[in-house]
Write a protein that holds these residues in place. Structure first.
Motif, mmCIF file in Angstrom:
data_model
loop_
_atom_site.group_PDB
_atom_site.id
_atom_site.type_symbol
_atom_site.label_atom_id
_atom_site.label_comp_id
_atom_site.label_asym_id
_atom_site.label_seq_id
_atom_site.Cartn_x
_atom_site.Cartn_y
_atom_site.Cartn_z
ATOM 1 N N GLY A 22 27.043 47.753 46.981
ATOM 2 C CA GLY A 22 28.335 47.710 47.667
ATOM 3 C C GLY A 22 28.477 46.624 48.705
ATOM 4 O O GLY A 22 29.447 46.611 49.475
ATOM 5 N N HIS A 23 27.541 45.673 48.716
ATOM 6 C CA HIS A 23 27.544 44.664 49.787
ATOM 7 C C HIS A 23 28.497 43.504 49.534
ATOM 8 O O HIS A 23 28.747 42.709 50.442
ATOM 9 C CB HIS A 23 26.126 44.121 49.980
ATOM 10 N N THR A 24 28.996 43.383 48.305
ATOM 11 C CA THR A 24 29.866 42.247 47.992
ATOM 12 C C THR A 24 31.229 42.706 47.474
ATOM 13 O O THR A 24 31.890 41.993 46.737
ATOM 14 C CB THR A 24 29.196 41.316 46.953
ATOM 15 N N ASN A 25 31.642 43.892 47.882
ATOM 16 C CA ASN A 25 32.986 44.371 47.548
ATOM 17 C C ASN A 25 34.000 43.741 48.500
ATOM 18 O O ASN A 25 33.793 43.748 49.719
ATOM 19 C CB ASN A 25 33.077 45.887 47.705
ATOM 20 N N LEU A 26 35.097 43.214 47.956
ATOM 21 C CA LEU A 26 36.154 42.719 48.834
ATOM 22 C C LEU A 26 36.847 43.891 49.521
ATOM 23 O O LEU A 26 36.826 45.027 49.040
ATOM 24 C CB LEU A 26 37.188 41.923 48.030
ATOM 25 N N ARG A 27 37.473 43.610 50.639
ATOM 26 C CA ARG A 27 38.237 44.648 51.339
ATOM 27 C C ARG A 27 39.246 45.310 50.403
ATOM 28 O O ARG A 27 39.824 44.659 49.527
ATOM 29 C CB ARG A 27 39.009 44.052 52.513
ATOM 30 N N SER A 28 39.482 46.576 50.634
ATOM 31 C CA SER A 28 40.316 47.355 49.713
ATOM 32 C C SER A 28 41.793 47.000 49.775
ATOM 33 O O SER A 28 42.566 47.442 48.922
ATOM 34 C CB SER A 28 40.150 48.853 49.998
ATOM 35 N N ASP A 29 42.217 46.190 50.766
ATOM 36 C CA ASP A 29 43.639 45.824 50.826
ATOM 37 C C ASP A 29 43.987 44.691 49.862
ATOM 38 O O ASP A 29 45.167 44.365 49.689
ATOM 39 C CB ASP A 29 44.079 45.466 52.248
ATOM 40 N N ILE A 30 42.997 44.089 49.208
ATOM 41 C CA ILE A 30 43.270 43.106 48.154
ATOM 42 C C ILE A 30 43.365 43.884 46.843
ATOM 43 O O ILE A 30 42.364 44.307 46.275
ATOM 44 C CB ILE A 30 42.176 42.024 48.096
ATOM 45 N N LYS A 31 44.599 44.090 46.384
ATOM 46 C CA LYS A 31 44.867 45.020 45.288
ATOM 47 C C LYS A 31 45.518 44.309 44.098
ATOM 48 O O LYS A 31 46.206 43.304 44.271
ATOM 49 C CB LYS A 31 45.807 46.137 45.762
ATOM 50 N N PRO A 32 45.345 44.879 42.885
ATOM 51 C CA PRO A 32 46.031 44.307 41.709
ATOM 52 C C PRO A 32 47.522 44.598 41.761
ATOM 53 O O PRO A 32 47.946 45.662 42.236
ATOM 54 C CB PRO A 32 45.366 45.030 40.534
ATOM 55 N N LEU A 33 48.319 43.660 41.252
ATOM 56 C CA LEU A 33 49.767 43.874 41.201
ATOM 57 C C LEU A 33 50.163 44.879 40.129
ATOM 58 O O LEU A 33 51.275 45.394 40.151
ATOM 59 C CB LEU A 33 50.495 42.549 40.945
ATOM 60 N N ALA A 34 49.272 45.147 39.189
ATOM 61 C CA ALA A 34 49.513 46.154 38.159
ATOM 62 C C ALA A 34 48.211 46.888 37.886
ATOM 63 O O ALA A 34 47.130 46.291 37.923
ATOM 64 C CB ALA A 34 50.047 45.519 36.878
ATOM 65 N N ASP A 35 48.313 48.177 37.613
ATOM 66 C CA ASP A 35 47.119 49.013 37.493
ATOM 67 C C ASP A 35 46.204 48.606 36.336
ATOM 68 O O ASP A 35 44.997 48.838 36.392
ATOM 69 C CB ASP A 35 47.521 50.476 37.311
ATOM 70 N N HIS A 36 46.768 48.023 35.286
ATOM 71 C CA HIS A 36 45.950 47.738 34.103
ATOM 72 C C HIS A 36 45.188 46.418 34.187
ATOM 73 O O HIS A 36 44.399 46.108 33.299
ATOM 74 C CB HIS A 36 46.824 47.723 32.839
ATOM 75 N N PHE A 37 45.384 45.643 35.232
ATOM 76 C CA PHE A 37 44.725 44.345 35.321
ATOM 77 C C PHE A 37 43.202 44.495 35.431
ATOM 78 O O PHE A 37 42.691 45.290 36.215
ATOM 79 C CB PHE A 37 45.232 43.554 36.520
ATOM 80 N N LYS A 38 42.490 43.718 34.639
ATOM 81 C CA LYS A 38 41.028 43.663 34.654
ATOM 82 C C LYS A 38 40.628 42.206 34.512
ATOM 83 O O LYS A 38 41.127 41.502 33.622
ATOM 84 C CB LYS A 38 40.455 44.477 33.488
ATOM 85 N N ILE A 39 39.757 41.744 35.389
ATOM 86 C CA ILE A 39 39.272 40.363 35.328
ATOM 87 C C ILE A 39 37.754 40.351 35.423
ATOM 88 O O ILE A 39 37.142 41.209 36.058
ATOM 89 C CB ILE A 39 39.861 39.486 36.452
ATOM 90 N N ALA A 40 37.151 39.366 34.785
ATOM 91 C CA ALA A 40 35.706 39.139 34.899
ATOM 92 C C ALA A 40 35.439 37.710 34.474
ATOM 93 O O ALA A 40 35.572 37.359 33.304
ATOM 94 C CB ALA A 40 34.920 40.123 34.035
ATOM 95 N N GLY A 41 35.102 36.857 35.415
ATOM 96 C CA GLY A 41 34.865 35.456 35.103
ATOM 97 C C GLY A 41 34.304 34.717 36.295
ATOM 98 O O GLY A 41 33.979 35.314 37.328
ATOM 99 N N ARG A 42 34.208 33.391 36.152
ATOM 100 C CA ARG A 42 33.637 32.537 37.193
ATOM 101 C C ARG A 42 34.702 32.124 38.208
ATOM 102 O O ARG A 42 35.853 31.878 37.857
ATOM 103 C CB ARG A 42 33.030 31.288 36.565
ATOM 104 N N ALA A 43 34.257 31.977 39.446
ATOM 105 C CA ALA A 43 35.162 31.609 40.533
ATOM 106 C C ALA A 43 35.362 30.101 40.637
ATOM 107 O O ALA A 43 34.398 29.339 40.648
ATOM 108 C CB ALA A 43 34.623 32.128 41.859
ATOM 109 N N VAL A 44 36.636 29.705 40.692
ATOM 110 C CA VAL A 44 37.020 28.401 41.222
ATOM 111 C C VAL A 44 37.570 28.692 42.604
ATOM 112 O O VAL A 44 38.591 29.377 42.741
ATOM 113 C CB VAL A 44 38.083 27.704 40.354
ATOM 114 N N THR A 45 36.893 28.238 43.626
ATOM 115 C CA THR A 45 37.261 28.606 44.987
ATOM 116 C C THR A 45 38.283 27.639 45.577
ATOM 117 O O THR A 45 38.279 26.444 45.268
ATOM 118 C CB THR A 45 36.032 28.656 45.900
ATOM 119 N N VAL A 46 39.142 28.176 46.437
ATOM 120 C CA VAL A 46 40.169 27.378 47.107
ATOM 121 C C VAL A 46 40.213 27.801 48.572
ATOM 122 O O VAL A 46 40.358 28.989 48.869
ATOM 123 C CB VAL A 46 41.566 27.600 46.491
#
Length: 206
Positions: A22-46
């Protein structure tokens, strides 16, 4: 898509969180705009200056198919990092999703695009384009450091960062956790109330 990315696509974020402690979970206020969204991939950081969004286009151009834009917008909720047009560009070249420590706009149109966005919310105001943003540099978002190329996994429960050097062992541990949970559920529900009571008695005796 790599074997690791396929594995992350099929694993729930809850199991991955257990595997990472649980050490790398983002804060819970960053939420998906739709419940069905699922992502898994590499980060391009900005990394964006406060109220800016100009570097988002640069990040889209730098992204490979299946990448996820992870945008440090300093938690700004007044100006959007993207709207439906920018999102359509990202989707059109194969970007998988956005994770934003900030807000977006044109939410109805973005939902129609069915493009996964995880953010603090929405606003009506456009971002500025005065420059100064950076792409593919270390960032901090949602209380977690993200390096370019780290794995980002998100679903309705939240978003997790997995450092790329830890990915294989995290997949292995998360898969083991899923198997363990399945066996626990089978044991507890094998004979209805009787097996539930037996499981509770065993758990409480520890």
């Amino acid at each position: 898509m790599t074997k690791v990315e396929v594995s992350f696509q099929h694993l729930p974020t809850t199991a991955i969180s257990d595997a990472t402690g649980g050490h790398t979970n983002l804060r819970s206020d960053i939420k998906p705009l739709a419940d069905h969204f699922k992502i898994a991939g590499r980060a391009v950081t900005v990394r964006l200056p406060d109220g800016e969004n100009g570097a988002v286009l640069e990040a889209i151009r730098a992204a490979n198919e299946g990448d996820i834009l992870v945008i440090d917008a300093k938690g700004n909720t007044n100006r959007a990092v993207a709207g439906d047009f920018v999102i359509s560009l990202a989707k059109g070249i194969g970007v998988q999703g956005f994770v934003v420590d900030g807000v977006i706009r044109d939410i109805a149109a973005i939902r129609e695009l069915d493009f996964p966005v995880f953010a603090l919310g929405t606003t009506v105001a456009a971002g500025n384009k005065n420059g100064g943003g950076k792409v593919n540099v270390p960032i901090a978002i949602g209380g977690v450091t993200v390096q370019p190329g780290d794995y980002i996994i998100g679903d309705i429960d939240g978003v997790i960062v997995v450092p790329q050097e830890d990915a294989e062992k995290v997949v292995e541990a998360a898969e083991a956790k899923v198997d363990k949970d399945d066996k626990r559920a089978q044991e507890a529900h094998a004979n209805g109330k009787e097996s539930i009571i037996a499981y509770l008695d065993k758990a409480l005796a520890k």
